[in-house]
Design a protein around this motif. Structure first.
Motif, PDB file in Angstrom:
ATOM      1  N   LEU A  94       0.834  -1.199   0.000  1.00 49.01           N
ATOM      2  CA  LEU A  94       0.000   0.000   0.000  1.00 49.01           C
ATOM      3  C   LEU A  94       0.865   1.244   0.000  1.00 49.01           C
ATOM      4  N   TRP A  95       0.286   2.338  -0.398  1.00 50.50           N
ATOM      5  CA  TRP A  95       0.937   3.637  -0.406  1.00 50.50           C
ATOM      6  C   TRP A  95       0.771   4.276   0.969  1.00 50.50           C
ATOM      7  N   MET A  96       1.840   4.940   1.435  1.00 50.86           N
ATOM      8  CA  MET A  96       1.783   5.783   2.626  1.00 50.86           C
ATOM      9  C   MET A  96       2.782   6.904   2.405  1.00 50.86           C
ATOM     10  N   GLN A  97       2.391   8.115   2.697  1.00 46.68           N
ATOM     11  CA  GLN A  97       3.235   9.291   2.480  1.00 46.68           C
ATOM     12  C   GLN A  97       4.660   9.044   2.967  1.00 46.68           C
ATOM     13  N   ASP A  98       5.642   9.328   2.109  1.00 46.26           N
ATOM     14  CA  ASP A  98       7.031   9.163   2.525  1.00 46.26           C
ATOM     15  C   ASP A  98       7.507  10.397   3.289  1.00 46.26           C
ATOM     16  N   ASN A  99       8.668  10.277   3.906  1.00 47.28           N
ATOM     17  CA  ASN A  99       9.299  11.377   4.645  1.00 47.28           C
ATOM     18  C   ASN A  99       8.424  11.967   5.737  1.00 47.28           C
ATOM     19  N   CYS A 100       7.644  11.122   6.405  1.00 49.46           N
ATOM     20  CA  CYS A 100       6.879  11.589   7.564  1.00 49.46           C
ATOM     21  C   CYS A 100       6.912  10.481   8.623  1.00 49.46           C
ATOM     22  N   PRO A 101       6.906  10.857   9.898  1.00 50.20           N
ATOM     23  CA  PRO A 101       6.942   9.850  10.956  1.00 50.20           C
ATOM     24  C   PRO A 101       5.646   9.039  10.993  1.00 50.20           C
ATOM     25  N   LEU A 102       5.790   7.760  11.316  1.00 46.20           N
ATOM     26  CA  LEU A 102       4.643   6.866  11.432  1.00 46.20           C
ATOM     27  C   LEU A 102       4.657   6.217  12.808  1.00 46.20           C
ATOM     28  N   GLN A 103       3.480   6.042  13.389  1.00 48.15           N
ATOM     29  CA  GLN A 103       3.346   5.295  14.629  1.00 48.15           C
ATOM     30  C   GLN A 103       3.175   3.824  14.260  1.00 48.15           C
ATOM     31  N   VAL A 104       4.015   2.974  14.814  1.00 54.71           N
ATOM     32  CA  VAL A 104       3.918   1.533  14.596  1.00 54.71           C
ATOM     33  C   VAL A 104       3.486   0.941  15.919  1.00 54.71           C
ATOM     34  N   ARG A 105       2.382   0.199  15.905  1.00 52.98           N
ATOM     35  CA  ARG A 105       1.779  -0.196  17.167  1.00 52.98           C
ATOM     36  C   ARG A 105       1.103  -1.539  17.121  1.00 52.98           C
ATOM     37  N   LEU A 106       0.914  -2.089  18.307  1.00 61.35           N
ATOM     38  CA  LEU A 106       0.043  -3.223  18.514  1.00 61.35           C
ATOM     39  C   LEU A 106      -1.382  -2.698  18.428  1.00 61.35           C
ATOM     40  N   SER A 107      -2.252  -3.397  17.723  1.00 61.86           N
ATOM     41  CA  SER A 107      -3.635  -2.975  17.554  1.00 61.86           C
ATOM     42  C   SER A 107      -4.550  -4.099  18.025  1.00 61.86           C
ATOM     43  N   VAL A 108      -5.428  -3.797  18.974  1.00 56.09           N
ATOM     44  CA  VAL A 108      -6.329  -4.811  19.515  1.00 56.09           C
ATOM     45  C   VAL A 108      -7.696  -4.203  19.731  1.00 56.09           C
ATOM     46  N   HIS A 109      -8.740  -4.948  19.403  1.00 59.18           N
ATOM     47  CA  HIS A 109     -10.079  -4.539  19.808  1.00 59.18           C
ATOM     48  C   HIS A 109     -10.996  -5.739  19.925  1.00 59.18           C
ATOM     49  N   TYR A 110     -11.909  -5.643  20.895  1.00 60.45           N
ATOM     50  CA  TYR A 110     -12.906  -6.682  21.138  1.00 60.45           C
ATOM     51  C   TYR A 110     -14.280  -6.031  21.111  1.00 60.45           C
TER      52      TYR A 110
END
Length: 167
Positions: A126-142
Motif C-alpha cells: 500500500l501507499w503511505m506518504q514518505d518522509n513523515c513519521p509513522l506510529q507503529v503499534r500493537l492494535s487490539v479490539h474486542y
C-alpha cells in the motif's frame, strides 16, 4: 494489555460511521523500517482483532492481523486513506498465533504474515506518504466485554535488511 469492549478502527466507507478508539502501544519511526510482531487472542465475537497498526494520522493508516468474522478466523487488512477498505484471507481452522511483518520502503508499505516466523507470505502493498513519521503499534479490539489480550511478543523494529540506509 487490557482491552476495553466495543472498540475498533474504521473510517466512513459504505458503513457510514467512524470509530477510532482501540487501545494501542506504539513507537514512532521515520524513514524506512521493518517491524514484526507475534499475536494471539481470545477471539469469539464478530470483529475481535489482534494485530499491528501503522498510522500517520486518524485519516491515513493500515491495520492487519487476525480477525474473527462470521464465525471464522481471517487474516485481515484495513487500509485507510480518508475512507477504509477491507480485505480478508479465510483460514480453514483456528490458529494459536500469527506473526505479522511490515516493511516500509520510501512511500510503500509491504504487509506479510507467517504461521511459523520462517516463511512469510505477502498479503498487501500500500501507499503511505514518505518522509513523515509513522506510529507503529500493537492494535487490539474486542466487540464484547473487556478482556485481556492473551499474548503479544517479539515486537521488533529495525531498518529493512536489504535496503541501504545512511549512516
Amino acid at each position: 494489555m487490557d482491552v476495553p469492549s466495543q472498540t475498533d478502527y474504521w473510517r466512513i466507507a459504505h458503513y457510514g460511521f467512524t470509530v477510532d478508539d482501540g487501545p494501542f502501544l506504539y513507537a514512532t519511526y521515520g524513514g524506512e523500517f521493518e517491524a514484526k510482531i507475534k499475536v494471539s487472542g481470545d477471539y469469539k465475537m464478530r470483529f475481535d482483532h489482534a494485530g499491528m497498526m501503522i498510522r500517520q494520522n486518524h485519516e491515513n493508516w493500515v491495520k492487519f492481523g487476525i480477525e474473527f468474522v462470521e464465525g471464522k478466523y481471517k487474516i485481515s487488512t484495513v487500509v485507510t486513506h480518508h475512507t477504509s477498505d477491507w480485505s480478508v484471507i479465510q483460514l480453514e481452522n483456528p490458529i494459536p498465533h500469527l506473526w505479522l511483518k511490515a516493511v516500509r520502503r520510501l512511500d510503500a508499505i509491504e504487509i506479510y504474515y507467517s504461521f511459523d516466523d520462517k516463511e512469510y507470505t505477502m498479503m498487501r502493498t500500500l501507499w503511505m506518504q514518505d518522509n513523515c513519521p509513522l506510529q507503529v503499534r500493537l492494535s487490539v479490539h474486542y466487540m464484547r466485554k473487556a478482556l485481556p489480550l492473551l499474548s503479544y511478543s517479539n515486537i521488533q523494529s529495525q531498518p529493512p535488511t536489504h535496503i541501504s540506509t545512511p549512516q
